[in-house]
Design a protein around this motif. Structure first.
Motif, mmCIF file in Angstrom:
data_model
loop_
_atom_site.group_PDB
_atom_site.id
_atom_site.type_symbol
_atom_site.label_atom_id
_atom_site.label_comp_id
_atom_site.label_asym_id
_atom_site.label_seq_id
_atom_site.Cartn_x
_atom_site.Cartn_y
_atom_site.Cartn_z
ATOM 1 N N ASN A 29 24.834 0.344 1.766
ATOM 2 C CA ASN A 29 25.718 1.496 1.897
ATOM 3 C C ASN A 29 26.409 1.794 0.582
ATOM 4 O O ASN A 29 26.612 0.910 -0.250
ATOM 5 C CB ASN A 29 26.780 1.243 2.971
ATOM 6 N N ILE A 30 26.731 3.048 0.388
ATOM 7 C CA ILE A 30 27.578 3.451 -0.727
ATOM 8 C C ILE A 30 28.844 3.987 -0.084
ATOM 9 O O ILE A 30 28.824 4.993 0.636
ATOM 10 C CB ILE A 30 26.901 4.531 -1.590
ATOM 11 N N PHE A 35 28.932 0.134 -4.225
ATOM 12 C CA PHE A 35 27.723 -0.231 -3.488
ATOM 13 C C PHE A 35 28.032 -1.455 -2.629
ATOM 14 O O PHE A 35 28.676 -2.405 -3.081
ATOM 15 C CB PHE A 35 26.587 -0.555 -4.467
ATOM 16 N N SER A 36 27.566 -1.419 -1.401
ATOM 17 C CA SER A 36 27.864 -2.525 -0.490
ATOM 18 C C SER A 36 26.603 -2.927 0.284
ATOM 19 O O SER A 36 26.142 -2.160 1.127
ATOM 20 C CB SER A 36 28.962 -2.106 0.482
ATOM 21 N N THR A 51 22.390 4.497 1.667
ATOM 22 C CA THR A 51 23.010 5.552 2.462
ATOM 23 C C THR A 51 24.411 5.822 1.927
ATOM 24 O O THR A 51 25.215 4.892 1.789
ATOM 25 C CB THR A 51 23.102 5.146 3.946
ATOM 26 N N ASN A 52 24.670 7.073 1.611
ATOM 27 C CA ASN A 52 25.989 7.435 1.099
ATOM 28 C C ASN A 52 26.929 7.802 2.244
ATOM 29 O O ASN A 52 26.699 8.767 2.977
ATOM 30 C CB ASN A 52 25.884 8.615 0.132
ATOM 31 N N PRO A 96 29.583 6.283 -13.402
ATOM 32 C CA PRO A 96 28.896 5.141 -14.043
ATOM 33 C C PRO A 96 29.617 3.807 -13.882
ATOM 34 O O PRO A 96 29.019 2.760 -14.132
ATOM 35 C CB PRO A 96 28.842 5.555 -15.516
ATOM 36 N N GLY A 97 30.874 3.848 -13.442
ATOM 37 C CA GLY A 97 31.575 2.589 -13.195
ATOM 38 C C GLY A 97 31.089 1.870 -11.938
ATOM 39 O O GLY A 97 31.381 0.694 -11.731
ATOM 40 N N MET A 98 30.362 2.590 -11.084
ATOM 41 C CA MET A 98 29.805 1.981 -9.863
ATOM 42 C C MET A 98 28.519 1.258 -10.232
ATOM 43 O O MET A 98 27.557 1.890 -10.686
ATOM 44 C CB MET A 98 29.489 3.067 -8.834
ATOM 45 N N LYS A 99 28.491 -0.052 -10.004
ATOM 46 C CA LYS A 99 27.346 -0.841 -10.457
ATOM 47 C C LYS A 99 26.875 -1.810 -9.382
ATOM 48 O O LYS A 99 27.650 -2.231 -8.521
ATOM 49 C CB LYS A 99 27.731 -1.633 -11.707
#
Ligand SMILES: [Cu+2]
Length: 105
Positions: A29-30, A35-36, A51-52, A96-99
């Motif tokens: 999941n997002i 991101f999880s 899935t967002n 871009p900070g989401m990694k």
């Protein structure tokens, strides 16, 4: 549908199932601008479905360019197949900070 085509279909389904026996689809999941899970381990041939769940649009994009989802709006999903082993860092092109990292073994 005649019996000939029923036989072809049944045979195709059986071959498909045997070939897919070890492939798994991992759900990612997002949500909450992250991101999880952020660290995902899969086997070669597995798929990951992103899935967002956020109101904001996101992508899951490999740092090395080897894969990307489209821009996923809320509630949208995309499935990526991982065919080669390795460690793949990924991020959101819009944030871009989401990694995250996918390890394919
Ligand atoms: Cu994003």
């Amino acid at each position: 549908m005649n019996n000939f085509f029923k036989t072809i279909l049944a045979t195709s389904a059986a071959i498909c199932l045997s070939g897919m026996a070890h492939a798994a689809d991992i759900k990612a999941n997002i949500q909450g601008m992250s991101f999880s899970p952020a660290a995902i381990t899969v086997s070669v041939g597995d798929t990951v479905t992103f899935t967002n769940l956020d109101g904001a649009p996101h992508t899951a994009t490999a740092a090395d360019g080897s894969f990307t989802t489209a821009t996923l709006r809320k509630g949208k999903s995309e499935t990526i197949t991982f065919k080669t082993d390795g460690s793949f860092d990924f991020f959101c092109k819009i944030h871009p900070g989401m990694k995250g990292t996918i390890i394919v073994q």
